[in-house]
Design an enzyme around this catalytic site. Structure first.
Site, PDB file in Angstrom:
ATOM      1  N   LYS A   1       0.844  -1.195   0.000  1.00 13.33           N
ATOM      2  CA  LYS A   1       0.000   0.000   0.000  1.00 13.33           C
ATOM      3  C   LYS A   1       0.881   1.246   0.000  1.00 13.33           C
ATOM      4  CE  LYS A   1      -0.484   0.036   5.053  1.00 13.33           C
ATOM      5  NZ  LYS A   1      -1.436   0.028   6.179  1.00 13.33           N
TER       6      LYS A   1
ATOM      7  N   TYR B   1      15.309  31.459   3.604  1.00 14.66           N
ATOM      8  CA  TYR B   1      14.421  32.377   4.319  1.00 14.66           C
ATOM      9  C   TYR B   1      14.957  32.737   5.700  1.00 14.66           C
ATOM     10  CZ  TYR B   1      10.722  31.793   0.856  1.00 14.66           C
ATOM     11  OH  TYR B   1       9.973  31.804  -0.300  1.00 14.66           O
TER      12      TYR B   1
END
Length: 328
Positions: A34, A244
């Site tokens: 999965k 940043y």
């Protein structure tokens, strides 16, 4: 190529699968692929071990359909119950095996062969003991191919023992309805617990990819995934910023790599200098391809999470390259 690069070692996955097979003997082995094979690529993983596994587990019908469309022929169990008629139709069309968890999903399967999930304490999916008899009445006799549950704290022997005892009571009831039903409660933690927890078969996920659940170790497993960021620019330093962030030291030169938190990495865990941007980060190191994730347990510890979450996220915007070295 602007994507991150994920290198997946199929030989390692095969070696891990053979190790699981050795641990469980002739019992049924459902390989859990999965979430795109925990980020490793469900189709390629399933193809590689289709001769070792007896079947596969996915979470969603769409995941099972992808395997069928790419030539996977072994049984495929959908772990999430069908939620509507569309789910039920997809499961039927692609010859998948549904999970029944309650009266509603029992009706939606419309008599198809199924696995029945039992709630032994996880309280996620599964029939509670008070409704199990009623759910079985909605299913044709002999239609239950498997009955399963899930250990919510496999590392805890006392709690797991309580669950196993509760599960055995449910199995006895189910086998009166469908004598051939195969019982399975163990995922990777239960496999490593071994013994009576192996029952008729197991569902193996994280061990296939080289890791163990919290509380377990297995030195014979080999991690299969490494992720690399590509060098995008040699950056002359101008002003006092580092991405940043305000620089707290002087830099002569920085290198920009095309990888950020949108690629499934955590902004709170520095790669290179300071925090990640959405799509890039800067570093003082220069590589054409910089390794950014080589051990999911180590990176998970830095993130304050588990290897499962790391593996499912770090290949989000990645080009997957598969290799099969002769030795692992």
């Amino acid at each position: 190529m602007q994507k991150t690069l994920s290198v997946i070692n199929l030989s390692a996955i095969r070696k891990n699968a053979l190790h699981v097979r050795n641990l469980i003997g002739a019992r049924r082995f459902w390989a859990v692929v999965k979430a795109d094979g925990y980020g490793h690529g469900a189709v390629e993983v399933a193809r590689e071990i289709q001769d070792i596994a007896d079947g596969f587990c996915v979470a969603l019908a769409e995941e099972g359909a992808e395997l069928r469309l790419n030539g996977v022929t072994k049984p495929i169990l959908v772990l999430a119950p069908p939620l509507d008629c569309g789910d039920a139709e997809r499961i039927k069309y692609y010859n998948l095996t549904p999970t029944v968890t309650d009266r509603r999903s029992a009706v939606l399967t419309d008599g198809a062969a199924c696995h029945l999930a039992v709630n032994t304490g996880m309280n996620r999916y599964g029939c509670c003991d008070v409704e199990l008899e009623e759910v079985l009445k909605l299913l044709p006799e002999g239609s239950v191919e498997g009955v399963y549950s899930h250990l919510y704290a496999a590392e805890n022997g006392e709690e797991s023992g309580k669950q196993l005892s509760s599960f055995k009571v449910a199995v006895e009831m189910v086998k009166k309805h469908s004598p051939q039903a195969l019982a399975h409660i163990s995922a990777s933690g239960g496999i490593l617990r071994g013994g009576e927890y192996l029952l008729d078969g197991v569902r193996c996920g994280i061990m296939l990819y080289g890791y163990t659940p919290v509380g377990f170790k297995d030195p014979l497993l080999t991690p299969a995934l490494k992720v690399y960021a590509r060098l995008a620019r040699e950056t002359p330093v101008t002003g006092g910023g580092v991405g940043y962030n305000i620089a707290d030291r002087e830099y002569e030169k920085l290198y920009t790599y095309r990888l950020g938190y949108a690629d499934g990495f955590r902004r709170c865990v520095p790669l290179g200098e300071k925090t990640l941007c959405m799509d890039a980060f800067v570093s003082t190191q220069r590589y054409n391809y910089l390794p950014v994730m080589t051990d999911a347990d180590e990176y998970a510890e830095e993130c304050g999470t588990i290897s499962y979450e790391v593996l499912c996220s770090v290949t989000r915007r990645s080009l997957k390259i598969y290799e099969k070295p002769t030795e692992v």
